[in-house]
Design a protein around this motif. Sequence first.
Motif, PDB file in Angstrom:
ATOM      1  N   GLN A   1       0.820  -1.213   0.000  1.00 27.15           N
ATOM      2  CA  GLN A   1       0.000   0.000   0.000  1.00 27.15           C
ATOM      3  C   GLN A   1       0.850   1.258   0.000  1.00 27.15           C
ATOM      4  N   HIS A   2       2.118   1.128   0.459  1.00 27.10           N
ATOM      5  CA  HIS A   2       2.997   2.297   0.508  1.00 27.10           C
ATOM      6  C   HIS A   2       3.546   2.663  -0.874  1.00 27.10           C
ATOM      7  N   LEU A   3       3.382   1.772  -1.841  1.00 34.90           N
ATOM      8  CA  LEU A   3       3.870   2.070  -3.187  1.00 34.90           C
ATOM      9  C   LEU A   3       3.138   3.252  -3.811  1.00 34.90           C
ATOM     10  N   VAL A   4       1.943   3.516  -3.329  1.00 35.93           N
ATOM     11  CA  VAL A   4       1.181   4.660  -3.852  1.00 35.93           C
ATOM     12  C   VAL A   4       1.372   5.884  -2.973  1.00 35.93           C
ATOM     13  N   GLY A   5       2.227   5.768  -1.970  1.00 35.86           N
ATOM     14  CA  GLY A   5       2.496   6.888  -1.079  1.00 35.86           C
ATOM     15  C   GLY A   5       3.523   7.847  -1.645  1.00 35.86           C
ATOM     16  N   LYS A   6       3.662   8.979  -1.026  1.00 36.77           N
ATOM     17  CA  LYS A   6       4.529  10.050  -1.510  1.00 36.77           C
ATOM     18  C   LYS A   6       5.993   9.624  -1.532  1.00 36.77           C
ATOM     19  N   GLN A   7       6.448   8.935  -0.474  1.00 35.44           N
ATOM     20  CA  GLN A   7       7.857   8.560  -0.401  1.00 35.44           C
ATOM     21  C   GLN A   7       8.245   7.638  -1.546  1.00 35.44           C
ATOM     22  N   ALA A   8       7.444   6.601  -1.777  1.00 35.94           N
ATOM     23  CA  ALA A   8       7.748   5.650  -2.840  1.00 35.94           C
ATOM     24  C   ALA A   8       7.677   6.317  -4.204  1.00 35.94           C
ATOM     25  N   LYS A   9       6.667   7.144  -4.417  1.00 36.32           N
ATOM     26  CA  LYS A   9       6.530   7.813  -5.709  1.00 36.32           C
ATOM     27  C   LYS A   9       7.721   8.727  -5.985  1.00 36.32           C
ATOM     28  N   THR A  10       8.208   9.395  -4.949  1.00 35.25           N
ATOM     29  CA  THR A  10       9.364  10.274  -5.111  1.00 35.25           C
ATOM     30  C   THR A  10      10.594   9.471  -5.526  1.00 35.25           C
TER      31      THR A  10
END
Length: 290
Positions: free
Chosen positions: A239-248
Amino acid sequence: MKDAVESLIEKFNLEITSEQRDFLRFLYENLHLEELSDKEQHFFIDYFYKSETLRNMAAFALELADIMHEIRENIPAIEQAERLANGKEQRLYYEQKSQEARRQKLKHQTTKKGNILYVPFEEYKKDSGPLIICLEQTTGMVAYSELCKSMILSLFMNAHRERRDLYIVPYDCQIHVHYRFENGHLNLSDFKDFIEYKAKGEAAILPVLHFVKGLLQENQDCTEADIIIFTEGTPIDGQHLVGKQAKTILEEMKRKYYAEFSVVAMQEHNFNEQQFWFAKKAFFADDAIQ
């Protein structure tokens, strides 16, 4: 006239079945065993006889010819003209193609201010980036381990032909070890460790992304990296793959290193397309697993 495999069988006086001969031929062609010394070839042959896993991997690869063909053609993408090239002509073709790609990139990245052209010549000098394979090795992937490793075998050929470093990064919740094969050349010690490597537990994807970013930073003189993720499809932190950190992180790798991501998922129904939004291609091994 004897082919290379028949000569190898004769050189080491091997007692080998026709099935084993087919397995050895596949390994010879994909791993470029002809480049090894006599001592190394003998070591490999001995390991081939002792390792049921290696023989099973070769058997999988032969049975999965269609899937292997699709992966070989699409990760990274290879044009028909490239596939037909061989030997000296092949090397010349790739050198010319690489130079043309760099010229085009240089042209697109050149900017103009007034009557001055700003040309980023340092980018033109960069080589093709590495081929990085992230291999989930968890409790859920145990049944698919040999299948995945058999698919990876043929990717040695891509790396070797394109003179690219091949990295294999097994992972669960963290990275315990990784293997580097310079310019796609076989390193017997690391290859044996890769074949025998096993892990357990669950998979987390963010540590892998951070690790891959580190590898790309080490190869910052290169561009156009290809990252292939073998996964069951359900990382605990997906679920963190769609978060800001991963996207950055992912956008930086795409922008700075021209990284292209592909995913090989074991079962389509486990694959979350939204979480793996960054992958340009996705392949599903359902048919092979059944």
